[in-house]
Scaffold this active site. Sequence first.
Site, short mmCIF file in Angstrom:
data_model
loop_
_atom_site.label_atom_id
_atom_site.label_comp_id
_atom_site.label_asym_id
_atom_site.label_seq_id
_atom_site.Cartn_x
_atom_site.Cartn_y
_atom_site.Cartn_z
N ARG A 127 74.27 36.50 -14.03
CA ARG A 127 74.42 37.84 -14.62
C ARG A 127 75.81 38.46 -14.55
O ARG A 127 76.02 39.54 -15.09
CB ARG A 127 73.42 38.83 -14.00
N ASP A 171 65.47 28.29 -14.10
CA ASP A 171 65.72 29.35 -15.10
C ASP A 171 65.67 30.72 -14.41
O ASP A 171 65.07 31.67 -14.91
CB ASP A 171 64.73 29.29 -16.27
#
Length: 427
Positions: free
Chosen positions: A66, A307
């Site tokens: 992120r 993931d």
Amino acid sequence: MTATIIRNGRVIDPANKRDEIADLYIADEKIAEKSEIRDQKSEIEEIDVRNLIVAPGLIDVHVHLREPGFSHKETIESGARAAAAGGFTTVVCMPNTSPAADNPSTIAWIKDRAAAVACVNVLPTGAISKNLAGEELASIGSLAQAGVVAITDDGHCVQNHEVMRRAVEYARMVGVPVLDHCQDYDLVGNGVVHEGYWSTLLGLPGWPAMGEEAMVMRNVLLAELCDHHIHCQHVTTAGSVRLIREARARGVKISGEVCPHHIALTDEAIQNFDTNYKMNPPLRSQTDVDALLEGIADGTLSVLCSDHAPHADFEKEVEFDAAPFGIIGLETELGLFLDLLVHKHRKIDIGRLIEMYTIESARLLGIDAGTLSAGAKADVTLIDPELEWTVRVDQFQSTSRNSPFDGWKLKGRAVRTIVGGKTVWKL
Ligand SMILES: [Zn+2]
């Protein structure tokens, strides 16, 4: 020189076809021979690991850290801590950041940041297309020069087959694999859950299996045409497994990975409208789960990964249609796969599980990692395969809490993670 001796563990090193009770020697940052330890006089740390597995440091080829851009969900620092707590010494981060990792300076920023704050190895991927928009190719040559280990538009999917063909050709030229999030936008439309019984009953827009399979087929054809490796990310359907199995049998350079939630859960779980069961691709039917398990058992699906997709509470706590896709996974994936694949369904043994997390991942990316050979970097994961534990999301290292596995009882987990000879996490 500092040295560590890890005594009496079951050393499983699939790259060297080793599975034996032995001692493992670390000198400074590297795996060493016994003689190198005896020769030096400085302090030696000894760890007794009877009943534990000594594995090469695990690699997760699919995580979202992120940063830059979304540090309220996760940072490179917190994501790396979560990786260490899950037993991972290397993670491969996806390019859907802000700015997108579609240019060398963002790659340089990620690498600098990781070198400064991350306790595990962080390997960036670069985007296939500019801003992951699927229209214009990113400068794949410059990304390779900047040190990406692969290219992918993960989270998105290049729809134009001609653009994708050129991407695969460039990737071949510069020697990086192509990873693809397989999703046909026309077929999937605004789908949020698997198209089937539960989507119909609950009135949620369906994400059909064919939306994935059409792109898996496209990738089989492109891998064959361009004679270059394409790796299908988070494979979820029986049809995808069949396509990949048939193509591999013909020698096509195609592979696939599996995430734990796609075998731990089915679409039945969405009936409470809890957005922690909303992921892309979605949870599928039991038939698909069974096919994934067979694909793992026969080697069609060769890589395991998380993931890991952190989102803040305020983002996930909205109505199902509006919530973002994805769940965190770094701190539960090893436990889930050990529990489900090795203990419960007995689809593979622990040696194969470690192989899928180490040498298979390293081979896919062409990186020098995933072995315990003398001279290799001392990235080591100690695993207790029998340890029973309960998932406690509030104790996670990740910044986010979006996991459907809170409270699950699992068997097996990492108990110590060593990166470059240094313990970076210990249970
Ligand atoms: Zn994806």
